[in-house]
Design an enzyme around this catalytic site. Structure first.
Site, mmCIF file in Angstrom:
data_model
loop_
_atom_site.group_PDB
_atom_site.id
_atom_site.type_symbol
_atom_site.label_atom_id
_atom_site.label_comp_id
_atom_site.label_asym_id
_atom_site.label_seq_id
_atom_site.Cartn_x
_atom_site.Cartn_y
_atom_site.Cartn_z
ATOM 1 N N HIS A 56 0.826 -1.218 0.000
ATOM 2 C CA HIS A 56 0.000 0.000 0.000
ATOM 3 C C HIS A 56 0.858 1.266 0.000
ATOM 4 C CE1 HIS A 56 -3.254 -2.711 0.789
ATOM 5 N NE2 HIS A 56 -2.810 -3.026 1.989
ATOM 6 N N HIS A 218 -7.334 -4.327 -0.926
ATOM 7 C CA HIS A 218 -6.745 -5.634 -1.201
ATOM 8 C C HIS A 218 -7.444 -6.310 -2.383
ATOM 9 C CE1 HIS A 218 -6.352 -4.864 3.183
ATOM 10 N NE2 HIS A 218 -5.103 -5.212 2.933
#
Length: 334
Positions: A56, A218
């Site tokens: 991320h 995700h």
């Protein structure tokens, strides 16, 4: 899939070695998986610790530094860090004024940060936790019970970090962080799937000509799939969903902080164009944008797409947002 890596097994360690070489002002422990501000225990301030699965970036390691996080704990790709990392981070940044854990609402993160807080408290540290749960797309998902934590994490880390930099006590820093989370909402859109190094292929199937409205960071499914739409229609849907939910927490005509966040593979040319559409929708709804940030900040590896995060902003929020910050990924005023 082609990737600029040595191997899936070493990708996180290699990235941390590179971060250490690029940012000597940070103390990067590759073996123990910690990124720590070198002066974290100086100045008598509250320590801020966050973390989560890698993939991320720049969240969270890129936000360690003056005016933001004291330390970050990177896990494996899309995998929570372990409690030992968190307790070690808490000990590394505690100056006697307490530590705040900023936790995105994903089951592994929540469980491990809770366990770490208990362990740290047994060692005599004072620890508080703030849960970030800003995503309005879905209530429960593959990774969460309740709303997911996404783009508002940046707002919480920046604004609470500024409060800590001012020397405020732990209770006040916690209150600031919770208020920012409560006043923030996000919505994400995927134009393509992401590819994890271990899998080497897309993590979910998103056919050509379709997009996922409300995707998670995700790749978790969102509200629905639709045929590809122009930017203006995506903004109508995403901003409308955020504002409808945000109406529960404040006057509909108050100013907002706006984050248009890339998921990792969307160029700035497209993100700025999308931001123009976001502003169009907000102006039509009578919502002024007090501050804006556009770029890749809370990503999902190589996913194409974006998210929009809005935070109801009062004078204190804006003052803390404008306060100086100096990190690898966010810096101004210093």
């Amino acid at each position: 899939m082609k990737m600029l890596i040595n191997s899936p097994e070493t990708v996180v360690a290699d990235a941390l070695r590179g971060m250490a070489a690029a940012h000597p002002d940070l103390d990067v422990d590759v073996e123990r998986r910690l990124v720590v501000r070198r002066d974290a225990r100086e100045g008598g301030r509250v320590g801020l610790v966050s973390g989560g699965g890698s993939g991320h970036e720049p969240l969270h390691g890129g936000f360690v530094g003056y005016g933001m996080l004291s330390a970050a704990c990177p896990g494996e790709v899309f995998t929570s860090p372990v409690p030992d990392q968190m307790t070690r981070a808490a000990g590394a940044v505690d100056s006697g004024h307490g530590v705040l854990f900023i936790v995105k609402n994903y089951t592994g993160d929540v469980l491990n940060f809770d366990m770490a807080a208990e362990l740290a408290e047994e060692d005599g540290l004072r620890v508080e936790r703030v849960l970030v749960n800003d995503d309005v797309a879905v209530t429960d998902s593959l990774y969460t019970a309740g709303r997911r934590g996404t783009g508002a994490t940046l707002f919480v880390e920046k604004i609470a970090g500024a409060a800590a930099e001012e020397g405020r006590p732990l209770e006040e820093v916690v209150a600031v962080a919770r208020r920012v989370n409560e006043r923030s909402r996000s919505f994400g859109v995927a134009l393509s799937a992401c590819t994890t190094p271990a899998k080497g292929s897309p993590t979910f199937d998103l056919p050509d000509g379709e997009l996922e409205l409300g995707v998670g960071i995700h790749g978790e499914p969102g509200r629905e799939r639709r045929a590809m739409m122009p930017s203006r229609e995506i903004a109508d849907f995403a901003v409308g969903a955020v504002l409808d939910d945000l109406a529960q927490v404040g006057p509909s005509d108050g100013p907002v902080l706006a984050l248009v966040n890339g998921m990792g593979a969307t160029p700035l040319l497209e993100l700025y164009g999308f931001h123009a559409e976001v502003v169009r929708v907000l102006e039509a709804r009578g919502v002024p944008v007090a501050r804006a940030l556009v770029g890749n900040y809370v990503t999902s590896l190589d996913m194409a797409g974006c998210s929009v995060t809005l935070c109801r902003a009062d004078e204190e929020t804006l003052r803390l947002w404008d306060a100086p910050v100096q990190t690898a990924a966010l810096r101004w005023g210093r």
